[in-house]
Design a protein around this motif. Structure first.
Motif, mmCIF file in Angstrom:
data_model
loop_
_atom_site.group_PDB
_atom_site.id
_atom_site.type_symbol
_atom_site.label_atom_id
_atom_site.label_comp_id
_atom_site.label_asym_id
_atom_site.label_seq_id
_atom_site.Cartn_x
_atom_site.Cartn_y
_atom_site.Cartn_z
ATOM 1 N N PHE A 172 0.779 -1.025 0.294
ATOM 2 C CA PHE A 172 -0.498 0.111 0.333
ATOM 3 C C PHE A 172 0.543 0.856 0.195
ATOM 4 O O PHE A 172 0.193 2.286 0.280
ATOM 5 N N CYS A 173 2.078 1.411 -0.079
ATOM 6 C CA CYS A 173 2.827 2.476 -0.171
ATOM 7 C C CYS A 173 4.653 2.068 -1.128
ATOM 8 O O CYS A 173 4.018 0.713 -1.503
ATOM 9 N N SER A 174 5.079 3.046 -1.351
ATOM 10 C CA SER A 174 6.166 2.896 -1.958
ATOM 11 C C SER A 174 7.613 2.599 -1.611
ATOM 12 O O SER A 174 8.539 2.820 -2.491
ATOM 13 N N THR B 108 10.685 2.372 5.656
ATOM 14 C CA THR B 108 9.302 2.367 6.588
ATOM 15 C C THR B 108 8.386 3.929 5.733
ATOM 16 O O THR B 108 9.663 4.798 5.643
ATOM 17 N N CYS B 109 7.637 4.270 5.670
ATOM 18 C CA CYS B 109 6.564 5.145 5.855
ATOM 19 C C CYS B 109 5.598 6.015 6.755
ATOM 20 O O CYS B 109 5.217 5.519 6.960
ATOM 21 N N GLU B 110 5.256 6.906 6.296
ATOM 22 C CA GLU B 110 3.638 7.130 6.847
ATOM 23 C C GLU B 110 2.764 6.463 6.891
ATOM 24 O O GLU B 110 2.080 6.445 7.613
ATOM 25 N N VAL B 111 2.890 5.629 6.039
ATOM 26 C CA VAL B 111 1.273 4.909 5.779
ATOM 27 C C VAL B 111 1.845 3.623 6.401
ATOM 28 O O VAL B 111 1.000 3.311 6.411
ATOM 29 N N CYS B 112 3.425 2.971 5.680
ATOM 30 C CA CYS B 112 3.512 1.761 6.200
ATOM 31 C C CYS B 112 3.500 1.764 7.992
ATOM 32 O O CYS B 112 3.297 0.297 8.755
ATOM 33 N N THR B 113 4.099 2.580 8.789
ATOM 34 C CA THR B 113 3.585 2.835 10.118
ATOM 35 C C THR B 113 2.797 3.495 10.638
ATOM 36 O O THR B 113 2.631 3.593 11.628
HETATM 37 ZN ZN ZN Z 1 5.745 2.539 3.116
#
Ligand code: ZN
Lengths: 503, 97
Positions: free
Chosen positions: A39-41, A54-59
């Motif tokens: 669900f994120c890049s 990691t980023c805002e979406v996967c965390t």
């Molecule tokens: Zn991510």
């Protein structure tokens, strides 16, 4: 009361393990071979330093929004098609809610009631006939995101756990079977065939060490007892990290459940599903602590994501990309190349690369049996010892075919040919160059004659034995011929000596 | 349908959500959650034609998808700074077992 119990126990003790049907279902998590997460890049590359992918979406930061990765959908559909599954024309996303430190959002995005792949099946068989061929029905296969990794303090001093969220959000396909397997060997065969298919169609590298393929087994027993069938409580064995562990743990668990039933008579109605783990060091399954109310995941549709619909054209286009599956190749090698089922399986189970290598060698040397023998023994031995794949094997199919042609036409005898192959592997030489380097020269007819005559003259006692009917004794002379001239073809020497002796 | 939902249900939901509710809050939640469910429950009384497909979201469009491309992730120091505790590499959490 006591005597009633005692007699029931005695009756159970008289039941043999052969009156037991082992019932096994598997759940397999496969990491799909995408570059970015579901669900994120963020990258899905294995082995990066902790928490660098990691980023805002996967965390799960507030305000971030997931967007589905198209390639994950494509690979899931491709897998479904290869496994004969119904493919959903419309699929949606649900939240599976639970708390664990490696799950930053407090829920996992999964699929509850509309999985991308519905019912399907996978056929298993054993090339040696260890069990009857069986169709294992698949219940479903759904997409979900992976959790992170927890590293617990092993010192038992109660230190903090460390959490790495790199893996969080990596696309997984969870494949669930019906309880159709009837032995641990069948479960292993299912896993082996499933992995082979997934690698053939290129949807996953299935690397178990890196966690790209993880499996859990569900097992219980159906026992014929007192005129009815009794089922023992279902046990789920978690985190089987190799196919061998899967087979051994299921074998162990079947026996453990049987012994326990004989002791206590507990049935499926007396006990809820239990979770156990496999202790590889001690070769036993052990009880795992139940998560409190773990079954209550309160699934609901994820409001951050919208449904995905798949058209007939898209599905047809994905189906186009699927080349022949392992079962078809086995059939092809048996029918077109006349290989025995076992020999065909040896080649097919090594992956598509070896199938192509074999076909090229067999087509060019014109003898598929010899090609299969040499590849099954010499080539596989090299690959196993070196840990290389066939695409890195030093001898190209054309060169291998050249070598085998000389074996087929009796220009090179087997032992000598193996020496030539070793030289080709070691020095990357062509067949002709390797033969020259080893000083192998064809022995002409006159020289062969003189060698044979010399052997008969020098060993009259052996010659006499042969003439007296002990044909096998010729082997001793053949061995000596090799010392006189290592290029002498043993088959030709044998025939000529027998001819000279009038046999 | 009662205005209130069972206190035991509220307690269980609170436990699953890891929320502590006082006695007073339990009473209030039991009433408020009951009212919400009753309100939404009105939909169950609507008669629908047989061929209506279930509806899962508030947006009618489908297929918001992205290509499988990697973009840079968030810098580790910055993402770990949101955590109550870390060692600079990992999040640090109280022992799980
Ligand atoms: Zn991510």
């Amino acid at each position: 009361m006591n005597s009633v119990n005692e007699s029931a126990k005695e009756a159970r003790a008289r039941v043999g393990f052969d009156q037991v049907t082992v019932v096994i279902g598997m759940e397999v998590h496969v990491q799909l071979a995408t570059q970015s997460k579901l669900f994120c890049s963020c990258s899905t590359q294995f082995g990066a330093p902790p928490n660098t992918q990691t980023c805002e979406v996967c965390t799960g930061m507030p305000g971030s929004l997931p967007v589905i990765n198209n390639q994950a959908l494509q690979l899931a559909i491709k897998t479904g098609l290869a496994l004969n599954c119904e493919i959903a024309r419309s699929t949606k996303w649900d939240r599976k809610n639970y708390f664990y430190p490696d799950l930053p959002k407090g829920y996992q995005i999964s699929q509850f009631d509309k999985p991308i792949c519905g019912k399907g099946y996978l056929d298993i068989a054993d090339a040696n006939g260890a069990f009857e061929p069986r169709r294992v029905r698949l219940e479903r296969a759904h997409l979900e995101e992976d959790a992170g990794k927890s590293i617990h303090d092993e010192s038992s001093r109660g230190g903090n756990s460390k959490i790495d969220l790199n893996r969080t959000g990596t696309p997984l396909l969870e494949i669930v079977t019906k309880p159709d397997m009837r032995s641990a060997a069948e479960a292993r065969a299912f896993l082996t065939e499933l992995k082979l298919i997934l690698v053939y169609i290129g949807v996953s590298d299935c690397n178990m060490q890196q966690g790209s393929l993880r499996c859990d087994g569900n097992i219980n027993l159906h026992i014929e007892f007192g005129g009815q069938t009794i089922a023992t409580p279902i046990v789920e064995i978690k985190n089987l990290n190799s196919f061998r562990a899967a087979e051994r743990s299921l074998t162990y668990e079947a026996r453990r459940q049987f012994d326990l039933w004989q002791q206590c008579g507990l049935t499926i109605d007396d006990s809820p599903k239990q979770t156990r783990g496999w202790n590889d060091a001690q070769q036993v399954t052990t009880m795992q602590r139940e998560k409190e109310e773990s079954a209550d995941y309160r699934y609901f549709p994820d409001p951050d994501l919208i449904a995905v619909s798949t058209s007939e054209e898209e599905i047809a286009a994905i189906e186009e990309q699927i080349d022949r599956l392992p079962a078809i190749w086995r059939e092809h090698l048996s029918e077109v190349y006349n290989l025995k089922p076992y020999d065909a399986d040896v080649i097919v189970s090594q992956g598509r690369g070896l199938v192509d290598y074999f076909r090229e060698v067999a087509d060019q040397c014109g003898d598929s049996r010899i090609a299969s023998n040499w590849i099954g023994q010499e080539v596989l031995r090299y690959l196993n010892e070196s840990g290389l794949e066939i695409d890195r094997y030093p001898v190209a199919p054309r060169q291998m075919a050249e070598l085998l042609k000389r074996v087929v036409s009796n220009q090179l005898e087997q032992t000598r040919a193996k020496e030539v192959l070793n030289e080709m592997v070691a020095s990357q030489l062509s067949v002709a160059a390797a033969i020259e380097k080893l000083g192998i020269k064809a022995v002409d007819h006159d020289e062969l004659k003189s060698i044979c005559q010399q052997l008969i003259d020098e060993h009259p006692e052996v010659a006499k034995q042969i003439q007296d009917g002990n044909i096998k004794a010729v082997g001793r002379l053949v061995g000596k011929a090799r010392k006189l001239n290592p290029n002498a073809n043993p088959g030709l020497v044998k025939d000529m000596i027998l001819k000279f002796l009038g046999i | 349908m009662s205005e209130f939902i069972d206190r035991a249900v509220v307690e269980q939901v609170a436990r699953l959500a890891r929320i502590h509710l006082s006695e007073q809050q339990l009473d209030a939640s039991s009433k408020q959650l009951g009212e919400i469910l009753n309100y939404v429950g009105q939909l169950e009384r609507v008669t629908l034609p047989d061929d209506v497909e279930p509806f899962f979201g508030a947006i009618e469009s489908v297929n918001a998808i992205r290509a499988d491309e990697v973009n840079s992730s968030v810098d580790r120091d910055s993402i770990l700074s949101n955590a109550p505790d870390s060692d600079g590499e990992f999040y640090s959490v109280p022992p799980v077992f």
